[in-house]
Each structure stands twice: as structure tokens, then as C-alpha cells.
Scaffold this motif. Structure first.
Motif, mmCIF file in Angstrom:
data_model
loop_
_atom_site.group_PDB
_atom_site.id
_atom_site.type_symbol
_atom_site.label_atom_id
_atom_site.label_comp_id
_atom_site.label_asym_id
_atom_site.label_seq_id
_atom_site.Cartn_x
_atom_site.Cartn_y
_atom_site.Cartn_z
ATOM 1 N N LEU A 217 9.368 -1.585 -5.409
ATOM 2 C CA LEU A 217 7.964 -1.183 -5.441
ATOM 3 C C LEU A 217 7.366 -1.365 -4.053
ATOM 4 N N GLY A 218 6.647 -0.337 -3.580
ATOM 5 C CA GLY A 218 6.188 -0.342 -2.196
ATOM 6 C C GLY A 218 4.713 -0.653 -2.019
ATOM 7 N N ASN A 219 4.319 -0.621 -0.781
ATOM 8 C CA ASN A 219 2.951 -0.913 -0.354
ATOM 9 C C ASN A 219 1.924 -0.040 -1.067
ATOM 10 N N GLU A 220 0.756 -0.630 -1.337
ATOM 11 C CA GLU A 220 -0.298 0.058 -2.088
ATOM 12 C C GLU A 220 -0.702 1.392 -1.465
ATOM 13 N N SER A 221 -0.727 1.464 -0.135
ATOM 14 C CA SER A 221 -1.184 2.687 0.538
ATOM 15 C C SER A 221 -0.041 3.594 0.960
ATOM 16 N N ASN A 222 1.047 2.996 1.430
ATOM 17 C CA ASN A 222 2.106 3.786 2.059
ATOM 18 C C ASN A 222 3.392 3.883 1.250
ATOM 19 N N GLY A 223 3.464 3.189 0.123
ATOM 20 C CA GLY A 223 4.676 3.244 -0.677
ATOM 21 C C GLY A 223 5.815 2.477 -0.025
ATOM 22 N N LEU A 224 7.040 2.859 -0.353
ATOM 23 C CA LEU A 224 8.221 2.174 0.188
ATOM 24 C C LEU A 224 8.380 2.459 1.682
ATOM 25 N N SER A 225 8.913 1.493 2.397
ATOM 26 C CA SER A 225 9.198 1.683 3.820
ATOM 27 C C SER A 225 10.302 2.722 3.980
ATOM 28 N N SER A 226 10.418 3.258 5.186
ATOM 29 C CA SER A 226 11.449 4.277 5.433
ATOM 30 C C SER A 226 12.843 3.701 5.186
#
Length: 267
Positions: A217-226
Motif C-alpha cells: 500500500l502506497g503513499n496517500e498522494s502518490n501511491g507506490l514508489s517507482s
């Protein structure tokens, strides 16, 4: 109760200063201790056998009734303090009737993470304490094996995060780790890494959650990191039939975890 009770009345007392310092991450990291606030969290910590080192209660209100029996056998320092000290050590205008100082837990990562049919939640840069706490509670509720906090996620021992777990942080391993080291090891051990994406073609209900799975599960704004996006074996989407564009990360994580539980226990 027969347990001896220390008394604190001065805000300048060294013990008070040391406990209040735990509101800051650098002091939590240095001492390996953190704060728990309120009757429920103290109760959960004692019941779970956490390393509760000190319990402080408001002298005017006395020891909360729910804790009296538990404290009879607890191996910790018991302190009564003024309301002013309670406020200083919890950083709140309306301080709780009780708080505790607890040693951070240490887990053997391999034992917690690499079980035969592991279900683990991996947080990649999730910053909101409420979201992290809710995800930990959901992971606890479905019987997940562990939660991993990747770098860039909020500090687990931030008082807001601790409060939002509602005691679930004492019920399952929560491990802070470098995902660049951990995710390749998971793949080597045959664990599937699953992410979420609005562009995914597979729904969470069509995915087979029965095997060893780590949910990313990724960051609230940007989702998962690359990096995490490159590592996932599959992305799934949660179908939506109303007009909402998306769910927040804690809600989405809960939906996915309960689908995994349904397939594993109720299919």
C-alpha cells in the motif's frame, strides 16, 4: 493495592522531563521507549505482555478501576502525578487519566514475515498516523502475520499513530524495514507482491489471495514508489459502482485484507 506508588509533583523533575521527551522521535529512538495514553491502550499493553516499564496515573482521579487487578501482578514502576505533569507528558490540553512508558518490541523478521502462507501488509511511504493505525487494526482483525513500515512511512511510535492503532500494535509484529532489501528476499522465497492501481485490469475479487502474499500500500498522494511498482507481481483494482473516484489507503487496505480473509477462511 499493596504495590508501592511513587509520587511526582514537579514539572522540573528529571523523570518527568525524560517521559515528556518521548513525545519527540529522537528521544524515542535513543531510549527505545514510547508512550501509550489512556486506559484502553494501557490495558491492551498489559494484557498482551508488552514490556510496560512505567505507569503514571492522575493523583486526583486515582488508579482507573479497569487497571487495578492487572497492576497487581505487573512488573512496572507505578507513579501518581499531578494533572499538570499528565498534560506535559502526553502533550494534550485534556490529559488522559493514565499513561505508560513501554519498551519498543523486537521481532525476528524471518519468523514473522516468511511463513508458508504468509499474509503481510507492506506500507510504502504511508504518512498519515490515522491511516497507519487503521491499517494495523485491520491487519490484526483479519489475522495477518505482520505489518511492515517501509522508509518514508510515519513513525509507528508517534503518539498519534499509537493511539490510532487502538492496541493492535501489541497483537502482531510490526517491523520497520528497508523495502529495497526486503522485497527481493520475499520474491526469492516465492511470495507474491500485490499492489493496487486504478489502471489494473484484474479486480481484487478475481485475484487468488490463498497463497503467500504481501499486500503493498502506497503513499496517500502518490501511491507506490517507482521501485515498489517495479517489484509487484500484479496490481489489482477495487471495483467501484458509485461516483467516488477512489478509497483512501486505509479503506482500500481493509477491503483487500477482508477479501484475502474471505478466500482463505470462508470460500
Amino acid at each position: 493495592m499493596s504495590k508501592s506508588i511513587l509520587s511526582l509533583t514537579s514539572l522540573q523533575n528529571d523523570t518527568v522531563k525524560a517521559m515528556a521527551a518521548l513525545l519527540e522521535k529522537k528521544h524515542r529512538d535513543r531510549t527505545g521507549q514510547f508512550l501509550i495514553e489512556g486506559v484502553h491502550l494501557v490495558q491492551e499493553a498489559l494484557l498482551a505482555g508488552a514490556d510496560v516499564q512505567t505507569i503514571v496515573f492522575d493523583a486526583e482521579r486515582g488508579i482507573p478501576a479497569e487497571l487495578k487487578k492487572l497492576l497487581q501482578n505487573a512488573d512496572c514502576t507505578l507513579i501518581e502525578a499531578t494533572t499538570g505533569i499528565m498534560a506535559k507528558c502526553t502533550g494534550t490540553d485534556s490529559p488522559p487519566p493514565v499513561f505508560g512508558v513501554v519498551a519498543k518490541s523486537r521481532y525476528e523478521e524471518a519468523a514473522a514475515l516468511f511463513k508458508a502462507q504468509s499474509l503481510v501488509v507492506v506500507l510504502d511511504g504511508v504518512r498519515d498516523p490515522g491511516n497507519v493505525g487503521t491499517i494495523i487494526r485491520s491487519a490484526d482483525a483479519v489475522g495477518a502475520d505482520a505489518v511492515v513500515l517501509g522508509r518514508g512511512s510515519v513513525d509507528l511510535y508517534n503518539p498519534k499513530t499509537v493511539r490510532s492503532t487502538m492496541g493492535s500494535l501489541f497483537h502482531l509484529p510490526i517491523i520497520e524495514a528497508d523495502l529495497a532489501e526486503l522485497l527481493p528476499e520475499a520474491k526469492k522465497q516465492g511470495i507474491r507482491l500485490v499492489g493496487t492501481s486504478l489502471q489494473a485490469s484484474a479486480t481484487c475479487y478475481g485475484y487468488d489471495w490463498s497463497g503467500p502474499t504481501w499486500l503493498l500500500l502506497g503513499n496517500e498522494s502518490n501511491g507506490l514508489s517507482s521501485y515498489s511498482l517495479e517489484m509487484v507481481d500484479e496490481n489489482v483494482i477495487i471495483p467501484m459502482h458509485g461516483q467516488s473516484e477512489s478509497l483512501n489507503v486505509a479503506m482500500a487496505g481493509t477491503v483487500l485484507l477482508y477479501e484475502a480473509l474471505r478466500q482463505r477462511k470462508y470460500a
